[in-house]
Design a protein around this motif. Structure first.
Motif, PDB file in Angstrom:
ATOM      1  N   SER A  48      32.460  74.459  41.907  1.00 35.36           N
ATOM      2  CA  SER A  48      33.774  73.860  41.729  1.00 35.36           C
ATOM      3  C   SER A  48      34.669  74.159  42.922  1.00 35.36           C
ATOM      4  O   SER A  48      34.239  74.795  43.890  1.00 35.36           O
ATOM      5  CB  SER A  48      34.408  74.355  40.423  1.00 35.36           C
ATOM      6  OG  SER A  48      34.474  75.770  40.391  1.00 35.36           O
ATOM      7  N   LEU A  50      38.698  75.381  44.260  1.00 32.27           N
ATOM      8  CA  LEU A  50      39.940  76.081  43.929  1.00 32.27           C
ATOM      9  C   LEU A  50      40.843  76.141  45.149  1.00 32.27           C
ATOM     10  O   LEU A  50      40.354  76.207  46.276  1.00 32.27           O
ATOM     11  CB  LEU A  50      39.672  77.536  43.519  1.00 32.27           C
ATOM     12  CG  LEU A  50      38.913  77.839  42.250  1.00 32.27           C
ATOM     13  CD1 LEU A  50      38.706  79.338  42.129  1.00 32.27           C
ATOM     14  CD2 LEU A  50      39.658  77.326  41.042  1.00 32.27           C
ATOM     15  N   THR A  97      37.200  75.265  35.655  1.00 30.19           N
ATOM     16  CA  THR A  97      37.915  75.138  36.921  1.00 30.19           C
ATOM     17  C   THR A  97      38.089  73.649  37.207  1.00 30.19           C
ATOM     18  O   THR A  97      38.584  72.926  36.362  1.00 30.19           O
ATOM     19  CB  THR A  97      37.186  75.902  38.044  1.00 30.19           C
ATOM     20  OG1 THR A  97      35.822  75.502  38.093  1.00 30.19           O
ATOM     21  CG2 THR A  97      37.266  77.411  37.820  1.00 30.19           C
TER      22      THR A  97
END
Length: 139
Positions: A48, A50, A97
């Motif tokens: 993912s 971030l 996420t």
């Protein structure tokens, strides 16, 4: 209004956060768009993206430890384990996420705050080649 698109391949070495800010900024510098919106999309279900602090290494470690606690690698906890004990926890961590980020572009640069960086969050233990799609729209 103009658009640009590209791909960014990231070779991960381990589970955890890998900062990709410089790679994204390098791609952005090659585009001839000064102001707009950049979308980054991770094409995987076990990794993912971030935006997180990039100054203190302890922040990354604490985030990694937190996700290990809330989605542990416990072979008795999940039915899905086709690729090993880190398989289902990786999917859960991705679900918690995000796989897409939208970042303003201002004067040809990503509009991040002083201590912000863009991270690929690898949720699997073994190395992987992860691919991100980049889409920039602006002028």
């Amino acid at each position: 209004m103009r658009q640009a698109h590209g791909r960014l391949a990231i070779e991960t070495r381990r589970q955890g956060l890998a900062e990709i800010t410089d790679r994204v900024a390098d791609w952005l510098a090659e585009q001839d768009i000064a102001d707009g919106l950049l979308t980054i999309f991770c094409r995987h279900t076990s990794a993912s993206l971030l935006i997180q602090e990039n100054a203190a290494r302890e922040v990354r470690g604490d985030i990694e430890d937190y996700f290990a606690r809330i989605a542990p690698e416990d072979p008795t906890a999940y039915a899905h384990d086709d690729e090993g004990p880190d398989d289902m926890p990786a999917h859960l961590r991705t679900a918690l996420t995000q796989v897409s980020l939208s970042i303003p572009v201002i004067d040809g640069q990503v509009g991040l705050g002083t201590w912000q960086g863009i991270y690929l969050f690898e949720h699997r233990r073994r190395p992987h080649r992860r691919e991100m799609l980049l889409h920039l729209i602006g002028a």
